[in-house]
Design a protein around this motif. Structure first.
Motif, PDB file in Angstrom:
ATOM      1  N   GLY A   1     -44.979 -48.417  52.182  1.00 39.17           N
ATOM      2  CA  GLY A   1     -43.972 -49.068  51.337  1.00 39.17           C
ATOM      3  C   GLY A   1     -42.825 -48.152  50.995  1.00 39.17           C
TER       4      GLY A   1
ATOM      5  N   ALA B   1     -41.548 -49.536  45.100  1.00 39.67           N
ATOM      6  CA  ALA B   1     -42.256 -50.812  45.301  1.00 39.67           C
ATOM      7  C   ALA B   1     -43.564 -50.871  44.532  1.00 39.67           C
ATOM      8  CB  ALA B   1     -42.513 -51.035  46.787  1.00 39.67           C
TER       9      ALA B   1
ATOM     10  N   ALA C   1     -44.974 -54.350  48.772  1.00 34.16           N
ATOM     11  CA  ALA C   1     -43.588 -54.819  48.669  1.00 34.16           C
ATOM     12  C   ALA C   1     -43.324 -55.379  47.275  1.00 34.16           C
ATOM     13  CB  ALA C   1     -43.316 -55.890  49.721  1.00 34.16           C
TER      14      ALA C   1
ATOM     15  N   ALA D   1     -37.789 -58.279  50.897  1.00 35.07           N
ATOM     16  CA  ALA D   1     -39.178 -57.864  51.088  1.00 35.07           C
ATOM     17  C   ALA D   1     -39.689 -58.345  52.442  1.00 35.07           C
ATOM     18  CB  ALA D   1     -40.051 -58.422  49.967  1.00 35.07           C
TER      19      ALA D   1
ATOM     20  N   ILE E   1     -38.198 -56.120  55.176  1.00 35.40           N
ATOM     21  CA  ILE E   1     -38.889 -54.818  55.167  1.00 35.40           C
ATOM     22  C   ILE E   1     -40.243 -54.958  55.865  1.00 35.40           C
ATOM     23  CG2 ILE E   1     -40.014 -53.113  53.669  1.00 35.40           C
ATOM     24  CD1 ILE E   1     -37.715 -53.713  51.631  1.00 35.40           C
ATOM     25  N   ALA E   2     -40.952 -56.050  55.559  1.00 35.08           N
ATOM     26  CA  ALA E   2     -42.262 -56.288  56.186  1.00 35.08           C
ATOM     27  C   ALA E   2     -42.132 -56.400  57.699  1.00 35.08           C
ATOM     28  CB  ALA E   2     -42.895 -57.554  55.606  1.00 35.08           C
TER      29      ALA E   2
ATOM     30  N   VAL F   1     -50.147 -57.732  53.271  1.00 35.70           N
ATOM     31  CA  VAL F   1     -49.130 -57.318  52.299  1.00 35.70           C
ATOM     32  C   VAL F   1     -49.693 -57.423  50.883  1.00 35.70           C
ATOM     33  CG1 VAL F   1     -46.825 -57.814  51.357  1.00 35.70           C
ATOM     34  CG2 VAL F   1     -47.269 -58.141  53.802  1.00 35.70           C
TER      35      VAL F   1
END
Length: 459
Positions: A108, A112, A221, A229, A232-233, A245
């Motif tokens: 992460g 976060a 996240a 988010a 980013i994932a 997640v």
């Protein structure tokens, strides 16, 4: 949590659930409202289109238009579609048996809540009978190692660290060896993050993953960042192959864009959600329960689970016996206040009560009422708590002064306590009264100074 979207969806559900007939126009208008609600919630556009098209297609079929109760049938379609959007069903961690080591790699960006999530996960697994080890591999953020050590000590879980270490891969390997030597079956590795994704960070994470061969590669996240988010994932998944997640700060997420987009876009399940600052505020992600909350239907299953975790079964049995004998005391009432406090924030409880989710502004709930009541009882002597009948005018004046409240508030508390005792006695003899007690719980919205829960202090 998810207040904005819940409020909108609750209104939509109320407007259509009672309709005796549903037309194609009704369906189109309702779906358009849903579409706008999802876009305002920062849900990915592709996800919104897929949801809208599937809902219209299914709702315009014979199933709804010719149903005996078309309004309820339409609501069920919306509910099923939201559950599917969130991931269909709860996904558990894939851990090996206790006779060997399972590795959970947490990833992460900075901020976060990765380190906090690591200790919450360790605490949860320890409660389930596992023997976790926290490994401090965030060697970039100042004080990250120290933070993990403090959090580990707080929950009585060992933390492996190396003072002055520079090589995260070496620390990770040594941490795994330490776990094997000490019979620790779940290794949770807290890794370094950055303010944004960069190749240096990714290269280190890839090397750590290769060295450990983890069973779970989980991204932590921030739920409040919405579609960001999800992006980013996707980036982490492309280079590291995520297995799931953890969404942190879920209790502060009013929109829900991340939760409602993640599974569809990344095809990775949400495993856990952070629901508060306490160590215990960490829950498995149940798509069906969250969908129910979003539609304003509450989540009684989670509410009961929280109550079961908070209240000792033997203690509850003794309390029931005291209620039947009309021996419920102010001391017992104080214990109930403590139990309610342990169940979480008021907003989290409201989310779980059908009809209240998204309908009450938490900022308008005066929590000082419960604090005042606790202070009044705590200012009493043990004798007074066990026999409220001896609390005359002079004692009430002393209690008011000792609790920093007024005689009027003391009088009000005692009056409500007497009313509660009477209600509880009736409750033990009449099962139908249980519904009234539940309504009392739902009276959270009326909480005020000296008010308790809808006239039922202690519940």
């Amino acid at each position: 949590m998810l207040e904005k979207i819940t409020s909108t969806f609750s209104n939509i559900v109320r407007s259509i659930s009672g309709k005796s007939t549903i037309t194609e126009k009704n369906i189109e208008e309702t779906v358009e409202q849903i579409k706008m609600a999802l876009l305002e919630a920062d849900v990915n556009l592709r996800v919104v289109r897929r949801f809208v098209n599937a809902t219209i297609e299914e709702a315009k079929g014979e199933k709804v238009l010719r149903a005996v109760d078309p309004g309820q049938q339409f609501v069920k379609i919306i509910y099923d579609r939201i559950v599917k959007m969130l991931g269909d069903e709860k996904v558990d961690l894939s851990l090996k048996g206790p006779d060997t080591q399972s590795v959970v790699l947490l990833l992460g960006l900075q901020g976060a809540g990765k380190t906090t999530a690591a200790h919450k996960l360790a605490f949860r697994l320890a409660k389930e009978g596992r023997k976790p080890l926290l490994v401090a591999c965030d060697l970039v953020r100042p004080a990250a190692v120290e933070q993990l050590k403090v959090l580990g000590q707080k929950i009585n879980v060992p933390v492996y660290f190396e003072d002055g270490a520079k090589d995260a891969v070496k620390v990770a390997k040594n941490g795994l060896s330490y776990a094997k030597k000490n019979g620790l079956d779940t290794v949770i590795v807290d890794t370094a993050g950055r303010l944004q994704i960069d190749q240096e960070m990714m290269a280190e994470l890839v090397a750590v993953k290769k060295a450990l061969d983890p069973q779970e590669v989980i991204l932590t996240a921030d739920a409040m960042t919405g579609q960001n988010a999800v992006d980013i994932a996707k980036s982490f998944d492309e280079q590291l192959g995520l297995t799931g997640v953890i969404l942190t700060k879920f209790d502060s997420d009013a929109r829900g864009g991340a939760a409602l987009s993640l599974k569809t876009i990344t095809e990775k399940p949400i495993l856990f959600i952070g629901t508060g600052e306490k160590t215990e505020d960490f829950e498995p992600f149940h798509p069906d329960r969250i969908a129910s909350r979003i539609l304003g239907m509450g989540d009684i299953v989670s509410l009961v689970e929280k109550a079961q975790q908070t209240v000792d079964e033997e203690q509850a049995k003794k309390l029931q016996e005291k209620m039947a004998r009309n021996e419920f005391t102010l001391n017992d009432m104080l214990d109930q206040f403590e139990n309610v406090g342990k169940m979480g924030s008021v907003s989290s409880l409201l989310d779980m009560i059908p009809g209240l989710s998204g309908q009450i502004d938490e900022s308008k709930i005066d929590m000082s009422g419960m604090k005042h009541q606790k202070a009044i009882i705590q200012a009493m002597t043990e004798k007074e708590r066990n026999n409220h009948l001896i609390i005359g005018p002079s004692r009430r004046k002393r209690i008011a002064k000792g609790s920093g409240t007024s005689v009027a508030e003391v009088n009000k508390l005692i009056k409500q306590f007497e009313k509660t005792r009477l209600t509880m006695k009736k409750l033990t003899k009449n099962r139908g009264m249980q519904a009234k007690l539940m309504q009392g719980m739902a009276g959270l919205g009326g909480m005020g100074p000296g008010g308790g829960f809808g006239g039922f202090p202690g519940f």
